[in-house]
Write an enzyme that holds these catalytic residues in place. Structure first.
Site, PDB file in Angstrom:
ATOM      1  CG  ASP A 381      -1.516   1.977   1.313  1.00 32.40           C
ATOM      2  OD1 ASP A 381      -1.871   1.962   2.508  1.00 32.40           O
ATOM      3  OD2 ASP A 381      -0.378   1.670   0.935  1.00 32.40           O
ATOM      4  CG  ASP A 456       3.004  -0.537   6.045  1.00 31.70           C
ATOM      5  OD1 ASP A 456       2.346  -1.142   5.188  1.00 31.70           O
ATOM      6  OD2 ASP A 456       3.240   0.677   5.994  1.00 31.70           O
TER       7      ASP A 456
END
Length: 777
Positions: A381, A456
């Site tokens: 990430d 996200d």
């Protein structure tokens, strides 16, 4: 050109621009005169000299040698270095690609607005239907009309903008009809301008002419989708963060108690000791091997996060080794670049260095990554890279990777992180096991190293809808292994939204539920027994279809064909498909129209192909192609159709994980005049490639005979799986069915449903890897 026809022209609008490198006047004053002449042409020197005499240099040079963003300043030691080129596509109205953007599948014109931006950024709560940059960048655009599909690959890893204009933009259908009636000779045309901040013009034109040819041409340049382990195509359960080992154990048991299959449980940043990656929190995860062994005993796996920002801490082995080997990215002054991220003050490894990547890969060895085992995989990430206190939450452009400025390589940083991580997983197994690595940032070629997700997102209906065109766009440019956080990362979904998201996610390539730290828990059984049953049912549908998903990924790996694809890929002459992005094909043979509207009581699905018939996979009802079909829906509905003439292999005995189903029998779903395939290997190693250990069979049904023949006679693999059932849709009732195998004929039990014209052959019993024929008489 093709004959007299212009397919594509370059610089026809004269927008080619190329900023030559120049020396700043302070540098020039100190430089040797000859060097100055080499660097800057004479006319330019004279012009700049005049400007200096006129006292206008300050005004002229504003922004040339540095730029500011809020409180940040980036120096530009070479001055402006931008490049640009325009492409004109006569006869083209529809262009696609250049992900990642939260937008429709068909790209919009950008006249009067911002261009599409390609610049990998950690974007907090991104806006929808917007050309703003997101986490990944693939500078590939596809153009399509009824005659041809083409592609443009602008190979540049610097910040890039793409402007699109069209002479038909804004024209209504009536306006276009009027042009046609009045004999207007204006041919539709799309013009595209690419602009990059630095680098060189390096462009590949892919001329097709079929969509499949464009995919294979692009794959010849950047590689195909990696062939994932079968288990990674199952269901993944994730949140930020499962609290501790007991929490992991409890969630794992919850799936068994509620009879819901899953393959991977995930740990986010809180699992590590003070966000020091490659470590475990000694209080929350004191015995990681015990935890992993508990999962392995159930044939399940885990993913832990390993991010590319390293805590600056003299007590941390990883930081000390990177420092001693001088592997950190440098700032413009040559010192280690530092920025703020989850652990606090962090260094950023220079993944552009092969030596750094090799060292990083070595850290995944079982004796280096303490507590890791063969069922632990990795999530990269924040690899845009994310720098909380940097300009636009990323790295300064004047940071240095050796002699290269970060501005030149920004969009490829994330690819290098995933590359090194995947290599580490392969190395730890001695080169035997396939890796599984999820990345957030990506570039052209990232498909070779694993999966991506759309970042996200939020628990909102529009975010559910946009997941479809976002994944379709990625598939068109090589990245088939894509998904979105089921349920939405931010906020709390309504029960209806959560159920609909599971139904959509189960039919997208990467199927993971994930949620933010501050959201309420949302394991599938926390919303009442009725909703648990709905979620269980759709996850079980996913598991039943794993043989089909797996062979599609094998084909993607071999050919570059996208797994999840827009309808126009298979129906390139059907203009009705060109703008559809609320439904999609999985391979050529399954069409899915998820329900993405709140309170929906019906959807209208377009079934393509005038010659096609489509069968509802739940009811076996038959529908003709080339029509808009209204489908009434309830909360349990997920409209899925199988194409007539296809065969879908399924495993209808669903167990707690895909590995538990390895030797289970197959059920074949087919229609008359069928051509299909069956692909089987061990599901996890490279032996299919290195030792040709796989089964690849052709299945054909014609003249009342279903035949299985070997597509790879020199392949060598044995399976315990057998054919348990065959369902033939749209069939007639036979008087008898015989299995012809090994020179013998054996009668086979069957049932015929007259109302639905479905013939079911029960327990024919042949091995899935054998030669056989079923004769309907």
């Amino acid at each position: 050109m093709e004959g007299p026809e212009v397919l594509l022209s370059l610089n026809s609008r004269g927008l080619l621009a190329f900023e030559h490198l120049r020396l700043h006047k302070d540098t020039q004053a100190q430089a040797d005169g000859a060097e100055v002449k080499e660097s800057v042409d004479g006319d330019q020197q004279q012009d700049e000299g005049k400007k200096d005499e006129d006292g206008e240099s300050e005004k002229e040079e504003d922004g040339l040698w540095e730029e500011t963003f809020k409180s940040h300043t980036d120096t530009k030691p070479n001055g402006p270095t931008s490049i640009s080129l325009d492409f004109s596509l006569p006869g083209v109205e529809h262009v696609y690609g250049i992900p990642e953007h939260a937008d429709d599948l068909k790209l919009k014109t950008t006249d009067g607005g911002d261009p599409y931006r390609l610049y990998n950024l950690d974007v907090f709560q991104y806006e929808l239907y917007n050309p703003m940059a997101l986490y990944g960048s693939i500078p590939v655009m596809l153009a399509h009309n009824t005659q041809r599909t083409m592609g443009i690959f602008w190979l540049n890893a610097a910040e890039t903008w793409v402007d699109i204009s069209s002479n038909t933009a804004g024209k209504t259908v009536f306006g276009k009809m009027l042009d046609f009636v009045q004999g207007s000779s204006e041919k539709p045309q799309t013009d595209v301008r690419w602009i990059s901040e630095s680098g060189i013009i390096d462009v590949f034109i892919m001329l097709g002419p079929k969509p499949s040819k464009v995919f294979s041409q692009y794959a010849s340049l950047t590689g195909t989708q990696s062939f994932p382990p079968l288990a990674s195509l199952g269901y993944h359960q994730c949140r930020w963060n499962y609290n501790d080992q007991e929490d992991v154990k409890s969630v794992d048991q919850g799936f068994d108690q509620h009879d819901i299959p899953y393959d991977f449980i995930w740990l986010d940043i809180e699992h590590a000791d003070g966000k020091r990656y490659f470590t475990w929190d000694p209080h929350k995860f004191p015995q990681p091997k015990e935890m992993l062994q508990g999962l392995m005993d159930k044939r399940r796996k885990m993913v832990s996060i390993v991010d590319p920002h390293i805590r600056v801490d003299s007590g941390y082995k990883i930081h000390n080794e990177i420092t001693s080997k001088d592997f950190y990215v440098k700032n413009k002054d040559g010192k280690n670049y530092e920025g703020w991220c989850w652990p606090g003050n962090s260094g950023y490894p220079d993944f552009t260095k092969p030596e750094m990547r090799a060292w990083w890969a070595s850290m995944f060895a079982y004796d280096q990554y303490e507590g890791s085992m063969e069922n632990l995989f990795t999530w990269n990430d924040m690899n845009e890279p994310s720098v909380f206190n940097g300009p636009e939450v990323t790295m300064h452009k004047d940071a240095l990777h050796g002699k290269w400025e970060h501005r030149d390589i920004h969009n490829i940083y994330g690819l290098y992180v995933q590359m090194a991580t995947a290599e580490g997983q392969i190395q730890r197994s001695g080169g035997v096991e396939r890796p599984f690595v999820l990345t957030r940032a990506f570039f052209a070629g990232s498909q070779r190293y694993g999966a991506v997700w759309t970042g996200d997102n939020a628990a909102e209906w529009d975010h559910l809808k946009i997941s479809i065109p976002m994944c379709l766009s990625l598939g068109l440019v090589g990245v088939s292994f894509c998904g979105a956080d089921v349920g939405g990362f931010f906020k709390n979904p309504s029960t209806e939204l959560l159920v609909r998201w599971y139904q959509t996610g189960a039919y997208q390539p990467f199927f993971r539920a994930h949620a933010h730290l501050d959201t309420t828990r949302r394991e599938p059984w926390l919303f009442g027994p009725e909703n648990t049953a709905l979620i269980r049912e759709v996850i079980r549908q996913r598991y039943a279809l794993l043989p089909y998903w797996y062979q599609l990924f094998y084909q993607a790996h071999k050919t570059g064909m996208p797994v999840m694809r827009p309808l126009w890929v298979d129906y390139p002459k059907d203009t009705a498909t060109f703008t559809i992005d609320d439904e999609f094909l999985i391979g050529s043979d399954l069409l899915v129209h998820p329900v993405t509207e709140e309170g929906s009581r019906g959807v209208t699905a377009y079934l393509p192909g005038a010659e096609e018939v489509w069968y509802d996979v739940h009811t076996f009802q038959k529908h003709n192609g080339a029509q808009n079909l209204y489908i009434p829906v309830t909360l349990s509905s997920i409209p899925v159709f199988q194409r007539g003439g296809s065969i879908i292999p399924r495993k209808d005995r669903v167990r707690r994980s895909s590995t538990c189903m390895e030797n289970d029998p197959y059920t074949l779903y087919l229609t008359n005049k069928t051509n299909g395939e069956l692909y089987i290997d061990d599901g996890h190693s490279f032996n299919y490639d290195t030792k040709k250990e796989f089964i690849h069979r052709s299945l054909t049904f014609a003249n009342n005979a279903l035949t299985s023949s070997n597509l790879c006679p020199d392949c060598n693999f044995l399976t315990s799986s057998w054919i348990e059932k065959v369902l033939i849709l749209g069939a007639s009732k036979p008087s008898k069915v015989l299995l012809k195998m090994d020179g013998k004929e054996t009668p086979v039990d069957f049932e015929f449903d007259t109302s639905m014209s479905v013939l079911t052959l029960r327990k024919p019993g042949m091995n899935a890897g054998a030669d056989w024929t079923l004769l309907l008489q």
